[in-house]
Design a protein around this motif. Structure first.
Motif, PDB file in Angstrom:
ATOM      1  N   VAL A  52       0.558  -1.316   0.517  1.00 46.14           N
ATOM      2  CA  VAL A  52       0.061  -0.192   0.115  1.00 46.14           C
ATOM      3  C   VAL A  52       0.720   1.007   0.274  1.00 46.14           C
ATOM      4  O   VAL A  52       2.622   1.261   0.353  1.00 46.14           O
ATOM      5  CB  VAL A  52      -1.174   0.322   1.299  1.00 46.14           C
ATOM      6  N   SER A  53       0.250   2.134  -0.430  1.00 47.21           N
ATOM      7  CA  SER A  53       0.535   3.225  -0.166  1.00 47.21           C
ATOM      8  C   SER A  53       0.233   4.219   0.885  1.00 47.21           C
ATOM      9  O   SER A  53      -1.612   4.329   0.363  1.00 47.21           O
ATOM     10  CB  SER A  53       1.723   4.338  -1.389  1.00 47.21           C
ATOM     11  N   LEU A  54       0.183   5.724   1.362  1.00 48.00           N
ATOM     12  CA  LEU A  54      -0.587   6.251   2.003  1.00 48.00           C
ATOM     13  C   LEU A  54      -1.247   7.503   0.699  1.00 48.00           C
ATOM     14  O   LEU A  54      -2.057   7.401   1.218  1.00 48.00           O
ATOM     15  CB  LEU A  54       0.009   7.523   3.240  1.00 48.00           C
ATOM     16  N   GLU A  55      -0.653   7.524  -0.063  1.00 46.91           N
ATOM     17  CA  GLU A  55      -1.380   8.131  -1.295  1.00 46.91           C
ATOM     18  C   GLU A  55      -3.108   7.508  -1.962  1.00 46.91           C
ATOM     19  O   GLU A  55      -3.706   7.836  -2.498  1.00 46.91           O
ATOM     20  CB  GLU A  55      -0.599   8.717  -2.285  1.00 46.91           C
ATOM     21  N   ASP A  60      -8.739   5.743  -2.685  1.00 42.41           N
ATOM     22  CA  ASP A  60      -9.074   4.354  -1.998  1.00 42.41           C
ATOM     23  C   ASP A  60     -10.386   5.044  -1.615  1.00 42.41           C
ATOM     24  O   ASP A  60     -11.000   4.402  -1.603  1.00 42.41           O
ATOM     25  CB  ASP A  60      -8.422   3.531  -1.553  1.00 42.41           C
ATOM     26  N   PHE A  61     -10.339   5.761  -0.654  1.00 43.78           N
ATOM     27  CA  PHE A  61     -10.899   5.983   0.490  1.00 43.78           C
ATOM     28  C   PHE A  61     -11.343   7.488   0.312  1.00 43.78           C
ATOM     29  O   PHE A  61     -12.025   8.383   1.278  1.00 43.78           O
ATOM     30  CB  PHE A  61     -10.153   5.765   2.295  1.00 43.78           C
ATOM     31  N   ARG A  62     -11.607   8.350  -0.642  1.00 44.54           N
ATOM     32  CA  ARG A  62     -11.769   9.499  -1.925  1.00 44.54           C
ATOM     33  C   ARG A  62     -13.289  10.522  -0.521  1.00 44.54           C
ATOM     34  O   ARG A  62     -13.214  11.352  -0.979  1.00 44.54           O
ATOM     35  CB  ARG A  62     -11.320  10.587  -3.200  1.00 44.54           C
ATOM     36  N   TRP A  67     -10.391  11.878   5.409  1.00 44.03           N
ATOM     37  CA  TRP A  67      -9.145  11.107   5.243  1.00 44.03           C
ATOM     38  C   TRP A  67      -8.478  11.791   4.278  1.00 44.03           C
ATOM     39  O   TRP A  67      -8.145  11.182   3.622  1.00 44.03           O
ATOM     40  CB  TRP A  67      -9.916   9.907   4.461  1.00 44.03           C
ATOM     41  N   SER A  68      -7.262  12.311   5.692  1.00 42.70           N
ATOM     42  CA  SER A  68      -6.184  13.243   4.781  1.00 42.70           C
ATOM     43  C   SER A  68      -5.177  11.703   4.809  1.00 42.70           C
ATOM     44  O   SER A  68      -5.482  10.822   5.697  1.00 42.70           O
ATOM     45  CB  SER A  68      -5.719  13.953   5.663  1.00 42.70           C
ATOM     46  N   LYS A  69      -3.945  11.925   4.635  1.00 37.68           N
ATOM     47  CA  LYS A  69      -2.875  10.611   4.036  1.00 37.68           C
ATOM     48  C   LYS A  69      -2.350  10.663   6.750  1.00 37.68           C
ATOM     49  O   LYS A  69      -1.662  10.007   6.407  1.00 37.68           O
ATOM     50  CB  LYS A  69      -1.818  11.630   3.989  1.00 37.68           C
ATOM     51  N   ASN A  70      -2.383  12.159   7.019  1.00 41.13           N
ATOM     52  CA  ASN A  70      -2.366  12.429   7.951  1.00 41.13           C
ATOM     53  C   ASN A  70      -3.092  11.081   9.084  1.00 41.13           C
ATOM     54  O   ASN A  70      -2.768  10.729   9.883  1.00 41.13           O
ATOM     55  CB  ASN A  70      -2.169  13.260   7.828  1.00 41.13           C
ATOM     56  N   ARG A  71      -4.503  11.674   8.712  1.00 40.88           N
ATOM     57  CA  ARG A  71      -5.784  10.191   9.534  1.00 40.88           C
ATOM     58  C   ARG A  71      -4.896   9.239   9.252  1.00 40.88           C
ATOM     59  O   ARG A  71      -5.463   8.413   9.731  1.00 40.88           O
ATOM     60  CB  ARG A  71      -7.061  11.078   8.453  1.00 40.88           C
ATOM     61  N   SER A  91       9.307   6.764   9.372  1.00 43.58           N
ATOM     62  CA  SER A  91       9.041   7.724   9.452  1.00 43.58           C
ATOM     63  C   SER A  91      10.173   8.828   8.115  1.00 43.58           C
ATOM     64  O   SER A  91      11.465   8.481   7.856  1.00 43.58           O
ATOM     65  CB  SER A  91       9.997   8.343  11.351  1.00 43.58           C
ATOM     66  N   GLY A  92       9.671   9.095   7.505  1.00 45.67           N
ATOM     67  CA  GLY A  92      10.222  10.766   6.486  1.00 45.67           C
ATOM     68  C   GLY A  92      10.326   9.808   4.929  1.00 45.67           C
ATOM     69  O   GLY A  92      10.298  10.231   4.592  1.00 45.67           O
ATOM     70  N   ARG A  93       9.981   8.497   5.007  1.00 52.65           N
ATOM     71  CA  ARG A  93       9.552   8.540   4.280  1.00 52.65           C
ATOM     72  C   ARG A  93       8.488   8.387   3.296  1.00 52.65           C
ATOM     73  O   ARG A  93       6.972   8.325   3.638  1.00 52.65           O
ATOM     74  CB  ARG A  93      10.023   6.069   4.209  1.00 52.65           C
ATOM     75  N   HIS A  94       8.148   8.160   1.616  1.00 45.42           N
ATOM     76  CA  HIS A  94       7.243   8.314   1.037  1.00 45.42           C
ATOM     77  C   HIS A  94       6.844   6.746   0.412  1.00 45.42           C
ATOM     78  O   HIS A  94       8.074   5.768   0.037  1.00 45.42           O
ATOM     79  CB  HIS A  94       7.430   9.540  -0.168  1.00 45.42           C
ATOM     80  N   GLY A  95       6.002   6.089  -0.709  1.00 47.46           N
ATOM     81  CA  GLY A  95       5.930   5.855  -1.468  1.00 47.46           C
ATOM     82  C   GLY A  95       5.455   4.398  -1.061  1.00 47.46           C
ATOM     83  O   GLY A  95       4.776   4.394   0.436  1.00 47.46           O
TER      84      GLY A  95
END
Length: 130
Positions: A52-55, A60-62, A67-71, A91-95
């Motif tokens: 998965v990715s936060l993005e 998927d939950f738009r 439901w932001s990436k932070n949430r 921590s500090g990683r993307h993708g």
């Protein structure tokens, strides 16, 4: 109908441990945590790993207001603390990243456990790798 046909049909099912529903009913899991957990579990491969990715989860939950990436990250942290899933430090990683699910029935008949999912793997030289 042959047993091979039955196996093909069973591949389309994702079994859930009863403890998840119990946790939802007794309030250990919030409705949002439960919804996210169900979504991740449905997307897992046959070995209980979901990439998965936060993005991607946010997309998927738009339809879910707020439901932001932070949430979503906070929900994932809560699920991890409650030992419903495991993933490496981010921590500090993307993708994208892998989420490992306990109590998942693998094709070889093994049931995954969180201690296996979160334990470092030992190599032949007995050095610990993550």
């Amino acid at each position: 109908m042959t047993s091979e046909d039955n196996l093909r049909k069973l591949e389309q099912f994702v079994p859930f441990p009863r403890s998840v529903l119990t946790a939802r009913k007794d309030g250990s899991l919030t409705p949002n945590e439960y919804e996210l957990y169900v979504f991740i579990r449905h997307g897992a491969n046959p070995y209980g790993i979901s990439a998965v990715s936060l993005e991607g989860l946010q997309a998927d939950f738009r339809h879910k207001k707020g439901w932001s990436k932070n949430r979503i990250n906070k929900l994932l942290i809560a699920l991890k603390k409650k030992r419903f899933l495991h993933y490496a430090k981010r921590s500090g990683r993307h993708g994208s990243f892998d989420i490992k699910l306990p109590q998942f029935s693998t094709p070889d008949g093994h049931i995954t456990r969180l201690s296996e999912a979160s334990a470092p793997q030992l190599t032949r030289s007995n050095t610990i790798t993550q």
